[in-house]
Structures are given as structure tokens and as C-alpha cells.
Motif scaffolding. Structure first.
Motif, mmCIF file in Angstrom:
data_model
loop_
_atom_site.group_PDB
_atom_site.id
_atom_site.type_symbol
_atom_site.label_atom_id
_atom_site.label_comp_id
_atom_site.label_asym_id
_atom_site.label_seq_id
_atom_site.Cartn_x
_atom_site.Cartn_y
_atom_site.Cartn_z
ATOM 1 N N UNK A 158 1.129 -0.982 -0.301
ATOM 2 C CA UNK A 158 0.060 -0.160 0.024
ATOM 3 C C UNK A 158 0.915 1.102 0.256
ATOM 4 N N UNK A 159 1.702 0.775 0.041
ATOM 5 C CA UNK A 159 2.839 2.469 -0.137
ATOM 6 C C UNK A 159 2.693 3.035 -1.452
ATOM 7 N N UNK A 160 2.173 4.515 -1.484
ATOM 8 C CA UNK A 160 2.307 5.092 -2.273
ATOM 9 C C UNK A 160 2.931 4.679 -3.398
ATOM 10 N N UNK A 161 3.966 4.439 -2.937
ATOM 11 C CA UNK A 161 5.243 4.459 -4.358
ATOM 12 C C UNK A 161 4.843 2.985 -4.759
ATOM 13 N N UNK A 162 4.283 2.498 -4.461
ATOM 14 C CA UNK A 162 4.147 0.582 -5.633
ATOM 15 C C UNK A 162 2.848 0.822 -6.108
ATOM 16 N N UNK A 163 2.490 1.921 -5.824
ATOM 17 C CA UNK A 163 0.675 2.283 -6.556
ATOM 18 C C UNK A 163 0.940 1.873 -7.696
ATOM 19 N N UNK A 164 -0.392 0.725 -8.390
ATOM 20 C CA UNK A 164 -0.204 0.148 -9.502
ATOM 21 C C UNK A 164 0.533 -0.999 -9.552
ATOM 22 N N UNK A 165 1.615 -1.211 -8.869
ATOM 23 C CA UNK A 165 2.108 -2.451 -9.184
ATOM 24 C C UNK A 165 1.294 -3.612 -8.707
ATOM 25 N N UNK A 166 -0.205 -3.515 -8.214
ATOM 26 C CA UNK A 166 -1.261 -4.809 -8.314
ATOM 27 C C UNK A 166 -1.369 -5.341 -9.242
ATOM 28 N N UNK A 179 4.300 6.678 -17.284
ATOM 29 C CA UNK A 179 4.023 7.001 -15.727
ATOM 30 C C UNK A 179 2.531 7.487 -16.015
ATOM 31 N N UNK A 180 1.825 6.936 -14.937
ATOM 32 C CA UNK A 180 0.142 7.456 -14.474
ATOM 33 C C UNK A 180 -0.037 8.333 -13.852
#
Length: 561
Positions: free
Chosen positions: A64-72, A167-168
Motif C-alpha cells: 500500500x506504499x504510494x510509491x508502489x501504486x499500480x504494481x497490483x 507514468x500514470x
């Protein structure tokens, strides 16, 4: 299923999933590379923590770290591979997928070694803040990468991964691709960075990046402030120039540094065997497979059809007292968990005589690991159809409910416990805490309402604004829990209170009126969204007005604080 150790078969299946027509530029390759990099780039050489071992992104604290957003997206793409080759650890799968993706997109062959293990819980996760912030400069880059043990040359070589992907704005805040063909590995990133004119641009969300508009192709490319720092710093710039001019040199150096990256935190003996023992105490090396539903998370829907075999593990009848005991076999509040538990409650109400419902966890360390933020944000209708519906069911259930807190209950886990009528805490293990302050996550109205209604103002303030961790005796003193002990103490508590006789009749209606405020918030999903918009707008307005007043004061006007 392949034979354990058949990594050639795993590689083949990774290659097969790279083509994803509906995702980004038609390839899962770039996001798999980012997954390998972010799962390894938390390493700290001084403390020897973090790194590619453990697959910590399976837990909300890291995932849930914002730096890992999208890695789901990357992790879900790989789930069919994990299902087919269950023997491989997530830590090995994620790093191998990055290596394979680079090679398949035209990059160099990269040495990769197996043997990583998966953490059994989140106790060894590194703190957030170890991944780079694209909005910063050279000093920040060095701070992040020197911590891992990389040199200036290796930092620039690793930055060449920006040849891939885009980037998104809904993830990092930045938007766009670095190069014209973001699914083909090359040294174009360095050539464009060194040769084009880049101008600063402020996006609609206020984020600043650098862009170049190719008028012939009618295409806008982008660079991050950290990319531009590679040009402005002379020690970095010399390597940008060399890699722009020599593709073979870049490929050779990138292969070496990426192999080093995915080995961060790994210890091996002379034979190459990993000596890390993080998971041996947990009796497994490969974590069990997660979601069985592959695909793009943003398109996910809530599956309300829960098969019987999913529900039955929740139901454990204590025949001596005829109490249905719901024992969780998972630690995160996700859609499947919520729907299965809802069905279990229906089964108890409709197929069992009135009694008392006890919930607890089959995982010793946690009552629950809280809300799966990654899943919640990627699943349409999650709050309305799953989480809030479950909370409302407990809050107004027509029988007494008891949460047996066998271990830690943080954030969403504690909220779930508060939706019960009573709470009994293990006196020897676990803390109770609302750590949204530390996570940087605001409380939604029903989340705060239940604490406001059930706890004293002092305890409510301490939980929310201090993120205090309560041990069992403190929690009992503050009224967060009603007793201490295990299942035997729960049964004694139920018997002493005559709770079985209270079930049925108007019990649920009385609770619905008692907790009306929280119930109305749980039912008012649309109003909550509208309120959030108004609150955000008001705070932005206040910030603008405050900035105007402060500037007036700073320039010596008569404006006052």
C-alpha cells in the motif's frame, strides 16, 4: 504443475503473459520490471534490511506504499503462473519476471539466481520512504541508491530502465512515456535525454515534470525531475553521454547492475545457496497463492457468489456451548473475505438457533491484518458492496457478537472488532491501534463514527491523533475491550452475561437504533463521496487563502496572522 526447480517452464509462462492488449501499450513487460525493481529497492546496506527476499508487497504496509501504486497489476498478471507453479516463491517469481521481461523486450541477458523465500508475516517489512521520489534532485537520488550500495555509474545505468513503460497521473502523479516505443529496451532514453530540449510543465494535478513535443509525430514525451538531475550533475552526466553513444556498453552495464539489484539483501554460501533463514521458522519457503482471479484489477467486480467450500472453514461449532465460532483463515479485509463472512453470518442466522457469534483468527499473530488498501482502491464498489455491508451486518446483527482478539488488530482490523458487541483480547500477544496517522490515510465517516460512539472522547483522541498502540491491560482500562483471555474466557463471559438468551427478538433492532449515526454513515455511500469532495475543495481553498495571507505578511503588508 511443473516439477520444483523447473524454472525454464516458469520462464515460458512468463513470456506467454507479456502480451496484454488492454493494458498500457499492450505489454505487461514494463510493469513487471518495475515490480522486480521495487520489490528489491528497499534494501538498506547499513542495517541489512529490505531487499528482494520476502515478497513484502503481499502485505498492505509495503504493497500500500504510494510509491508502489499500480504494481497490483503486475502481481495479478503473475498469479496464473504462481497457480501453475505453486512451488516457486513470490520473491523468486517477481524478480525472475522482471529479468525475463527485459530480455523479451530486446534487452540484455541478465544473470538470475533462485532461492528467495517469502515472509510468513509482515514483521520484517522495511519502513516506507526507501524508494526514490521522482520529483527530487541529485542529492535525493544519491541518498536512496548509496543506501543500497550503488555507485554513480550504477545509478545512471539503472535509470536506463526508463526506456520501458510510462507514468500514470493516478499512481505517481506524473504522466506519459519517456520514449517513443516504451515496450522496446534500448538506449533511446539516454539519447533523448541528452539531445532534446525539455521544458518544465505543470500538470493539472499540480505536479511538475519536463516534456518535449514531437510536432512531426504529434507526440509528447516526458522526463522526471530525477531524470533531468542526471544531466545537471556532472558525475551523472558523463555516464548519460557515454550510454547515449554506446548501446553495447549500456546493455553490458545494465545487465550487471540489474543482477545486483535483484540480489540485494540475499546472502549465499560458496555454492550459491541462499543462507537467509527468514522463513524456515514458518515451515514454508513459498507463500500460498493469493487471488485466483487473473486480469486487470481496475476492471475487477465483486463476486458475490461464494462457494460453500469457501464458507465452511469460517464455521466452527463449539458444541459444549452451541456457539458458532467464525475463525478467519486470512488476514486482510478484501472482497472475498467480506463476502464469505457475510454468507457465514447468513447461514448462522437462518440455519442455526439463536445464540452468540464469536470471531477470531486462525493466524496466531493477527486478529486481522486490516484493510487491503490496494485491493480496495482497485475494486469498484468495494466499500459499498463488501466492507460497509459487512460492518453494518455485525453492527446490527440479531445476536450478540464477540471479537476474540487473538493478536494484533490495527486500523481496519480494529474497526471490524468495534462493529462487534463485545471484545476479548489476548493478554499475552498483540496491540490495538489506529495507525492511519502513520499511514497518511484519512478516516472515512463510518470509520470514525463507530469509535466516537463506542469509546470515550479521550480514548478516541488518543487512538486517532496519537496512533497509540494499546496493550491488553491498557485497552481494558480504556474500555476498548471488555475482557482478557482466550476462548475459555470468552465462553465464561458469554455464560456469565447470559448472552445466549439475549439473541433474537428485537436484539438487532435495538442495536440499529443504538448505533444509528454509524449505520446512517454506512448506508450513505453517495453522501460520503459528495462530502469528501466538499471537504477537499474547502481545504484547498483554505490553503490558497492562507498562502495569500502569509505572502502578504512576508512582504511587509498590514496583513496579520
Amino acid at each position: 504443475m511443473s516439477k520444483p526447480g523447473d524454472f525454464a517452464a516458469v520462464r515460458k509462462d512468463i513470456v506467454a503473459l507479456l502480451h496484454q492488449p488492454e493494458y498500457d501499450d499492450g505489454s505487461a513487460g514494463p510493469v513487471l520490471v518495475r515490480l522486480a525493481w521495487h520489490s528489491s529497492g528497499t534494501y538498506d546496506a547499513e542495517t541489512d534490511t529490505g531487499g528482494s527476499n520476502g515478497a513484502g508487497m503481499r502485505y498492505e504496509a509495503e504493497g500500500g506504499d504510494p510509491a508502489n501504486a499500480g504494481l497490483q497489476h503486475a502481481r495479478v498478471f503473475l498469479e496464473p503462473v504462481k497457480e501453475k507453479h505453486s512451488w516457486i516463491t513470490y520473491a523468486d517469481l517477481w524478480t525472475l519476471a522482471g529479468v525475463v521481461a527485459i530480455e523479451e523486450m530486446g534487452g540484455p541477458s541478465i544473470e538470475w539466481k533462485a532461492g528467495r523465500t517469502d515472509y510468513v508475516d509482515d514483521s520484517k517489512l522495511p519502513p516506507r520512504g526507501r524508494l526514490p521520489d521522482g520529483a527530487k534532485g541529485a542529492d535525493h537520488i544519491r541518498h536512496i541508491f548509496y543506501r543500497m550500495g550503488f555507485s554513480d555509474q550504477e545509478i545512471v545505468a539503472l535509470s536506463g530502465a526508463h526506456n520501458l513503460g510510462r507514468c500514470h497521473s493516478d499512481r505517481s502523479g506524473f504522466h506519459g512515456a519517456w520514449v517513443n516505443n516504451p515496450t522496446r529496451f534500448s538506449n533511446q532514453y539516454f539519447r533523448l535525454l541528452a539531445s532534446l530540449d525539455w521544458r518544465e510543465k505543470t500538470l493539472e494535478n499540480g505536479v511538475k515534470q519536463f516534456v518535449h513535443v514531437d510536432e512531426d509525430l504529434d507526440e509528447e514525451l516526458m522526463m522526471l525531475p530525477t531524470d533531468m538531475a542526471l544531466l545537471s550533475d556532472p558525475h551523472f552526466a558523463q555516464w548519460v553521454k557515454r550510454y547515449a553513444e554506446d548501446k553495447e556498453l549500456f546493455f553490458a552495464d545494465f545487465a550487471k547492475v540489474f543482477a545486483k539489484l535483484v540480489e540485494l539483501g540475499i546472502k549465499r554460501d560458496a555454492s550459491g545457496k541462499i543462507t537467509n533463514a527468514d522463513n524456515e521458522r514458518g515451515r514454508y519457503r513459498a507463500a500460498p497463492k493469493k487471488s485466483a482471479r487473473p486480469g486487470k484489477p481496475a476492471d475487477a467486480v465483486v463476486d458475490t457468489t461464494i462457494p460453500e467450500e469457501t464458507v465452511l472453514p469460517f464455521l466452527h461449532a463449539n458444541m459444549a456451548h452451541d456457539l458458532p465460532q467464525l475463525m478467519f483463515q486470512t488476514s486482510a479485509l478484501a472482497s472475498g473475505f467480506c463476502q464469505a463472512l457475510l454468507l457465514a453470518l447468513d447461514i448462522i442466522e437462518l440455519r442455526h438457533p439463536p445464540g452468540v457469534v464469536v470471531t477470531t483468527s486462525g493466524i496466531q499473530k493477527f486478529y486481522s491484518n486490516g484493510l487491503d488498501l490496494e485491493h480496495a482502491n482497485a475494486t469498484p464498489g468495494f466499500f459499498r458492496d463488501s466492507l460497509y455491508r459487512l460492518w453494518r451486518r455485525f453492527l446490527t446483527y440479531p445476536m450478540p457478537t464477540v471479537a476474540l482478539l487473538n493478536g494484533h488488530a490495527f486500523a481496519g482490523a480494529l474497526m471490524l472488532a468495534l462493529m462487534h458487541d463485545y471484545r476479548i483480547q489476548n493478554p499475552h500477544r498483540g496491540y490495538l491501534c489506529l495507525n492511519e496517522l502513520e499511514l497518511g490515510v484519512p478516516l472515512r465517516p463510518p470509520m470514525s463514527s463507530v469509535f466516537r460512539q463506542k469509546l470515550s472522547p479521550h480514548t478516541y483522541r488518543t487512538l486517532v491523533l496519537e496512533a497509540k498502540r494499546y496493550k491488553a491491560l491498557e485497552a481494558l482500562k480504556e474500555g476498548i475491550v471488555d475482557g482478557l483471555g482466550g476462548i475459555e474466557e470468552v465462553l465464561a463471559f458469554v455464560e456469565e452475561g447470559g448472552l445466549v438468551k439475549k439473541a433474537g427478538g428485537v436484539y438487532g433492532l435495538l442495536k440499529e437504533e443504538m448505533w444509528r449515526e454509524t449505520v446512517e454513515y454506512l448506508d450513505g455511500w453517495e453522501e460520503e463521496q459528495e462530502r469528501d469532495g466538499k471537504v477537499q475543495g474547502r481545504r484547498e481553498k483554505e490553503k490558497v487563502e492562507g498562502e495569500r495571507r502569509v505572502k502578504g505578511w512576508e512582504t511587509g503588508t498590514k496583513a496579520k496572522l
